[in-house]
Design an enzyme around this catalytic site. Sequence first.
Site, PDB file in Angstrom:
ATOM      1  N   TYR A  20      -2.177   1.379 -11.885  1.00 34.05           N
ATOM      2  CA  TYR A  20      -1.059   2.316 -12.056  1.00 34.05           C
ATOM      3  C   TYR A  20       0.256   1.549 -11.977  1.00 34.05           C
ATOM      4  O   TYR A  20       0.326   0.479 -11.362  1.00 34.05           O
ATOM      5  CB  TYR A  20      -1.107   3.426 -10.992  1.00 34.05           C
ATOM      6  CG  TYR A  20      -1.423   2.922  -9.609  1.00 34.05           C
ATOM      7  CD1 TYR A  20      -0.413   2.496  -8.754  1.00 34.05           C
ATOM      8  CD2 TYR A  20      -2.737   2.828  -9.170  1.00 34.05           C
ATOM      9  CE1 TYR A  20      -0.711   2.009  -7.492  1.00 34.05           C
ATOM     10  CE2 TYR A  20      -3.045   2.336  -7.907  1.00 34.05           C
ATOM     11  CZ  TYR A  20      -2.026   1.936  -7.075  1.00 34.05           C
ATOM     12  OH  TYR A  20      -2.324   1.443  -5.837  1.00 34.05           O
ATOM     13  N   ASN A  79     -17.720  -7.302 -18.765  1.00 31.45           N
ATOM     14  CA  ASN A  79     -16.971  -8.016 -17.727  1.00 31.45           C
ATOM     15  C   ASN A  79     -16.761  -9.460 -18.136  1.00 31.45           C
ATOM     16  O   ASN A  79     -17.580 -10.034 -18.847  1.00 31.45           O
ATOM     17  CB  ASN A  79     -17.751  -7.963 -16.402  1.00 31.45           C
ATOM     18  CG  ASN A  79     -16.916  -8.437 -15.231  1.00 31.45           C
ATOM     19  OD1 ASN A  79     -15.750  -8.073 -15.121  1.00 31.45           O
ATOM     20  ND2 ASN A  79     -17.495  -9.250 -14.366  1.00 31.45           N
ATOM     21  N   LYS A 137     -13.984  -3.745   2.169  1.00 32.13           N
ATOM     22  CA  LYS A 137     -14.798  -2.542   2.003  1.00 32.13           C
ATOM     23  C   LYS A 137     -16.277  -2.777   2.339  1.00 32.13           C
ATOM     24  O   LYS A 137     -16.947  -1.865   2.814  1.00 32.13           O
ATOM     25  CB  LYS A 137     -14.645  -1.987   0.577  1.00 32.13           C
ATOM     26  CG  LYS A 137     -13.247  -1.425   0.319  1.00 32.13           C
ATOM     27  CD  LYS A 137     -13.119  -0.830  -1.069  1.00 32.13           C
ATOM     28  CE  LYS A 137     -11.680  -0.404  -1.347  1.00 32.13           C
ATOM     29  NZ  LYS A 137     -11.526   0.180  -2.686  1.00 32.13           N
ATOM     30  N   SER A 177       0.822  -1.223   0.000  1.00 25.97           N
ATOM     31  CA  SER A 177       0.000   0.000   0.000  1.00 25.97           C
ATOM     32  C   SER A 177       0.853   1.270   0.000  1.00 25.97           C
ATOM     33  O   SER A 177       1.833   1.383   0.742  1.00 25.97           O
ATOM     34  CB  SER A 177      -0.912   0.022   1.225  1.00 25.97           C
ATOM     35  OG  SER A 177      -1.575   1.267   1.285  1.00 25.97           O
ATOM     36  N   ASN A 199     -14.427   3.020   1.957  1.00 26.34           N
ATOM     37  CA  ASN A 199     -12.968   2.916   2.079  1.00 26.34           C
ATOM     38  C   ASN A 199     -12.397   3.902   3.090  1.00 26.34           C
ATOM     39  O   ASN A 199     -11.191   3.961   3.278  1.00 26.34           O
ATOM     40  CB  ASN A 199     -12.277   3.111   0.724  1.00 26.34           C
ATOM     41  CG  ASN A 199     -12.346   4.556   0.240  1.00 26.34           C
ATOM     42  OD1 ASN A 199     -13.147   5.338   0.742  1.00 26.34           O
ATOM     43  ND2 ASN A 199     -11.515   4.901  -0.720  1.00 26.34           N
TER      44      ASN A 199
HETATM   45  P1  NDP Z   1     -12.305  -6.787  -7.711  1.00 24.52           P
HETATM   46  O1  NDP Z   1     -11.594  -8.029  -7.343  1.00 24.52           O
HETATM   47  O2  NDP Z   1     -13.484  -6.363  -6.924  1.00 24.52           O
HETATM   48  O3  NDP Z   1     -12.766  -6.868  -9.269  1.00 24.52           O
HETATM   49  C1  NDP Z   1     -11.870  -7.308 -10.243  1.00 24.52           C
HETATM   50  C2  NDP Z   1     -12.500  -7.194 -11.626  1.00 24.52           C
HETATM   51  O4  NDP Z   1     -11.500  -7.540 -12.577  1.00 24.52           O
HETATM   52  C3  NDP Z   1     -13.683  -8.121 -11.853  1.00 24.52           C
HETATM   53  O5  NDP Z   1     -14.597  -7.494 -12.728  1.00 24.52           O
HETATM   54  C4  NDP Z   1     -13.025  -9.312 -12.533  1.00 24.52           C
HETATM   55  O6  NDP Z   1     -13.897 -10.026 -13.371  1.00 24.52           O
HETATM   56  C5  NDP Z   1     -12.007  -8.623 -13.395  1.00 24.52           C
HETATM   57  N1  NDP Z   1     -10.858  -9.460 -13.733  1.00 24.52           N
HETATM   58  C6  NDP Z   1      -9.958 -10.024 -12.899  1.00 24.52           C
HETATM   59  N2  NDP Z   1      -9.035 -10.712 -13.592  1.00 24.52           N
HETATM   60  C7  NDP Z   1      -9.362 -10.604 -14.904  1.00 24.52           C
HETATM   61  C8  NDP Z   1      -8.799 -11.096 -16.118  1.00 24.52           C
HETATM   62  N3  NDP Z   1      -7.711 -11.874 -16.115  1.00 24.52           N
HETATM   63  N4  NDP Z   1      -9.394 -10.767 -17.285  1.00 24.52           N
HETATM   64  C9  NDP Z   1     -10.490  -9.982 -17.304  1.00 24.52           C
HETATM   65  N5  NDP Z   1     -11.082  -9.484 -16.181  1.00 24.52           N
HETATM   66  C10 NDP Z   1     -10.521  -9.800 -15.003  1.00 24.52           C
HETATM   67  O7  NDP Z   1     -11.173  -5.657  -7.695  1.00 24.52           O
HETATM   68  P2  NDP Z   1     -11.352  -4.074  -7.518  1.00 24.52           P
HETATM   69  O8  NDP Z   1     -12.446  -3.600  -8.399  1.00 24.52           O
HETATM   70  O9  NDP Z   1     -11.410  -3.708  -6.094  1.00 24.52           O
HETATM   71  O10 NDP Z   1      -9.931  -3.547  -8.061  1.00 24.52           O
HETATM   72  C11 NDP Z   1      -9.603  -3.646  -9.428  1.00 24.52           C
HETATM   73  C12 NDP Z   1      -8.279  -2.962  -9.693  1.00 24.52           C
HETATM   74  O11 NDP Z   1      -8.412  -1.565  -9.446  1.00 24.52           O
HETATM   75  C13 NDP Z   1      -7.155  -3.472  -8.775  1.00 24.52           C
HETATM   76  O12 NDP Z   1      -6.046  -3.811  -9.571  1.00 24.52           O
HETATM   77  C14 NDP Z   1      -6.864  -2.283  -7.862  1.00 24.52           C
HETATM   78  O13 NDP Z   1      -5.503  -2.193  -7.519  1.00 24.52           O
HETATM   79  C15 NDP Z   1      -7.288  -1.088  -8.717  1.00 24.52           C
HETATM   80  N6  NDP Z   1      -7.734   0.064  -7.922  1.00 24.52           N
HETATM   81  C16 NDP Z   1      -7.169   1.295  -8.125  1.00 24.52           C
HETATM   82  C17 NDP Z   1      -7.584   2.391  -7.391  1.00 24.52           C
HETATM   83  C18 NDP Z   1      -6.945   3.725  -7.589  1.00 24.52           C
HETATM   84  O14 NDP Z   1      -7.152   4.588  -6.729  1.00 24.52           O
HETATM   85  N7  NDP Z   1      -6.206   3.968  -8.649  1.00 24.52           N
HETATM   86  C19 NDP Z   1      -8.667   2.296  -6.386  1.00 24.52           C
HETATM   87  C20 NDP Z   1      -9.227   0.958  -6.274  1.00 24.52           C
HETATM   88  C21 NDP Z   1      -8.754  -0.105  -7.014  1.00 24.52           C
HETATM   89  P3  NDP Z   1     -14.839 -11.233 -12.825  1.00 24.52           P
HETATM   90  O15 NDP Z   1     -16.093 -10.586 -12.343  1.00 24.52           O
HETATM   91  O16 NDP Z   1     -15.012 -12.076 -14.005  1.00 24.52           O
HETATM   92  O17 NDP Z   1     -14.070 -11.907 -11.726  1.00 24.52           O
END
Ligand code: NDP
Length: 271
Positions: free
Chosen positions: A214, A150, A65, A14, A86
Amino acid sequence: MDNYAVIGSPIAHSRSPTIHHMFAEDLGHEIAYKKLEADEKSFEEHVESFFTKGGKGLNVTLPFKKQAFSMSDNLSSNAKECGAVNTLSFSEDGRISGESTDGIGLIEDLKSNEVVIEDKSILIVGSGGTAQSIIPQLVTNGAQQISLSNRTMANAISLKEQYIHLLDITCLEGGLINRNFDIVINTTSAHLEGTLPEINPVAIQNSVCYDVNYSYGETIFQKWSAENGAKKSIQGWGMLVEQAAESFYIWRGIRPKTREIIDRLSSEPEN
Ligand code: NDP
C-alpha cells in the site's frame, strides 16, 4: 486501561498503533497500543515480559511470525495451517493463544470490493510469509485453482508442498505465463526496491489485481496492472485495516467498523 503492542523489526513504520487507536476511539474503548522493537534473541523475552506485566494482546510482524507460532500454547486451526501467527492473546489461565489474521483481512477486503473468490482461478505472485498466510483462507472461500509464481522457484515449490493436502497448486515461471487468471494477488516486496515482479501481462488480462502493498497514490504493481489490461486494481490498505480489525475482535470481542478508517488512512499520510 488494557495494553496492546505490535512487535517486529524494523517497527518504526508500523501503522498498527494508529489503526487500533482509531478503532478504540470509534468504539469508546480506552486502550494503550505501542510499538516494540526486538531481535531474534530477545523476541520471546519481550513477549513474556509484556504478558507478565498484564499486556492483553500483541500483533507480531516481520520477521517473528514463525517464532510467535512456536511460542503459542493454543493455535486456531487457521494458524496451524499457516504455520505462522500475527496475533497473540494472553488467556486468563496464563497461556498464549495464536491466530493469523492476514488471510482473513485479505478476504474481508476482497468482499468489500465485491470480488468473488468462489470458483475463481487465482495467481499469487510471491511465495513468502504473506502468500503462506493467505492460501488457507482462499481455499476455505472456494478458490477453484491457485497458481504460484515467484522469483525463487524453490520457495514456490516448498509452499506448494506445505499445502498439498488442501489443493494441488501449480508453480509457474512468471515471465512464461500464457493464460489469464480471474484474480492476481501480488504478495512480493519488490516495491521496496522500486521494481515489479516478473509476470507476463497475459496473466492479468481482464483480471482483478490486488497488491497487498500500500502507498499514498497507486502502488507500482497497481499502476502497472491498470495500464496493462486488468479490469480492477486494488491496493492493500483494506487488508491492513481488516486484519487489524480481526485482531481487535479476538482481543475485545467486538469487530470495529473499517470503511471510514481505510479511506482516512489511505488519503492522509500524516495519520
Ligand atoms: P517475505 O519476505 O516473506 O516474502 C517476500 C516475497 O517477495 C518473496 O516471495 C520474494 O521472493 C519476493 N521478492 C522480494 N523482492 C523481490 C523482487 N525484487 N522481485 C521479485 N520478487 C521479490 O515478505 P512478506 O510476504 O511477509 O511481505 C511481502 C509484502 O507484503 C511486504 O511488502 C509487506 O509490507 C506486505 N504486507 C502487507 C500486508 C497488508 O495487510 N496489506 C500484510 C502483510 C504483508 P524470493 O522467494 O525469491 O525471495
